[in-house]
Design an enzyme around this catalytic site. Structure first.
Site, short mmCIF file in Angstrom:
data_model
loop_
_atom_site.label_atom_id
_atom_site.label_comp_id
_atom_site.label_asym_id
_atom_site.label_seq_id
_atom_site.Cartn_x
_atom_site.Cartn_y
_atom_site.Cartn_z
N ASP A 81 0.67 -1.44 -0.02
CA ASP A 81 -0.04 -0.02 0.06
C ASP A 81 0.72 1.08 -0.24
O ASP A 81 0.51 2.18 -0.52
CB ASP A 81 -0.83 0.02 1.28
N ASP A 156 -3.88 10.18 4.56
CA ASP A 156 -4.13 11.09 5.80
C ASP A 156 -2.97 12.32 5.87
O ASP A 156 -2.11 12.16 5.35
CB ASP A 156 -4.21 10.37 6.96
N ARG A 183 -5.28 19.35 23.65
CA ARG A 183 -4.15 18.95 23.80
C ARG A 183 -3.87 17.32 23.53
O ARG A 183 -4.83 16.72 24.21
CB ARG A 183 -3.83 19.23 25.32
N TYR A 198 -3.52 4.76 10.12
CA TYR A 198 -3.42 5.47 11.48
C TYR A 198 -4.62 5.83 12.16
O TYR A 198 -4.60 5.60 13.32
CB TYR A 198 -2.24 6.91 11.20
N ALA A 199 -5.37 6.25 11.57
CA ALA A 199 -6.65 6.73 12.13
C ALA A 199 -7.34 5.56 12.91
O ALA A 199 -8.24 5.76 14.08
CB ALA A 199 -7.65 7.22 11.01
N LEU A 200 -7.43 4.03 12.25
CA LEU A 200 -8.07 3.11 12.75
C LEU A 200 -7.11 2.92 14.38
O LEU A 200 -7.75 2.62 15.45
CB LEU A 200 -7.87 2.09 12.17
N SER A 201 -5.78 2.86 14.28
CA SER A 201 -4.94 2.67 15.47
C SER A 201 -5.43 3.77 16.76
O SER A 201 -5.36 3.52 17.75
CB SER A 201 -3.53 2.75 14.97
#
EC number: 2.7.1.23
Length: 301
Positions: A81, A156, A183, A198-201
């Site tokens: 990917d 992203d 923050r 990354y968003a899933l993590s």
């Protein structure tokens, strides 16, 4: 060997460019085999310039991605990917479709296993495929009134701190309306494609590729009430660095810009898109099931 029917079939794609993850073991042999197979199908084969240069491949002419539009009908990506993300950004808006072949690990975008290539790729070349359009993000980095960087992202745009610094404080606005001061370790702005990265993590939801939305996902927020949110596709998100040391913004984790307090990143959906081609019968749910190891039960209907 290709069957007589495969050799004689009329091709939908006649000019094909090969792009390879040239750091991968055995990639040269696989590319040579792919080039030969495509030539046997009657295709005119080109090797992407960087791939040809790094692997010293001279058996076929080379072209740079900037030359693909109008001269290439299909791009075949061999790697993972990450390789697809890199070439996808370069070809965004060119209307040149891409096919992804993975080298052993199941990919979300490079979804054809290398062992299935001889069976699957001739069918795609002949017109048996399913097309899948993917959106990108367009981001600009502002320092005062000056644009210091502009980049596309297929997965992203991530604003985050370095591994050794403390939390970063970010002020987030959407379409000019103040959302929050946050923050955290950072903030992810993701396409539906990037929702499985990354968003899933970071605890974000999985968005189907055809969902018309943009995902914001905080990274380890100080306040647990800061939750991921899906914005409409026409949203313009402004992220200002209020405070923090060693803050950077990444684009698909493949390029980055160092930030200062007061810098702003404006992110919107790009007018450009890419088209991925999949084998007939492709299922996004099957890919998720296999990649995320969801439970499977025998079908009773």
């Amino acid at each position: 060997m290709l069957s007589p029917s495969q050799k004689s079939a009329k091709n939908e794609f006649n000019r094909v460019a090969l792009v390879g993850k040239f750091q991968a073991d055995g990639i040269e042999g696989h590319l040579i085999d792919l080039a030969q197979m495509l030539s046997d199908l009657g295709c005119e084969v080109f090797i992407e310039t960087a791939t040809a240069t790094h692997l010293n491949l001279s058996s076929h002419p080379s072209k740079s991605p900037a030359e693909f539009a109008g001269s290439i009908d299909l791009v075949v990506v061999l790697g993972g990917d990450g390789t697809m993300l890199g070439i996808g950004r370069q070809l965004a808006g060119s209307k040149v479709p891409l096919v992804g072949i993975n080298m052993g690990r199941l990919g979300y975008m490079t979804d054809i296993p290398i062992q299935d290539v001889k069976e699957v790729l001739p069918k795609i070349i002949g017109g048996e495929y399913e097309a899948d359009s993917r959106t990108l993000l367009d981001a600009i980095v502002l320092r005062g009134a000056q644009i210091i960087n502009r980049a596309l992202a297929l997965n992203d745009v991530v604003v985050n701190r370095s591994g050794t610094s403390g939390m970063v404080e970010l002020a987030v606005r959407v379409n000019g309306s103040f959302m929050y001061n946050q923050r955290s370790d950072g903030l992810i702005v993701s396409t539906p494609t990037g929702s499985t990265a990354y968003a899933l993590s970071a605890g974000g939801p999985i968005l189907h590729p055809r969902v018309a939305g943009i995902l914001l996902a905080p990274i380890a927020p100080h306040s647990l009430s800061n939750r991921p949110i899906v914005l409409p596709e026409d949203a313009v998100t402004s992220i200002e660095v209020v405070d923090g040391r060693e803050v950077i913004v990444n684009f698909d984790m493949q390029s980055q810009t160092e930030l200062q307090s007061g810098d702003k990143i404006e992110v919107r959906q790009s007018e450009k898109s890419i088209t991925l081609l999949h084998p007939r019968g492709h299922s996004d749910y099957k890919t998720l099931r296999e990649k995320l190891h969801w439970n499977e039960y025998p079908s009773t209907f």
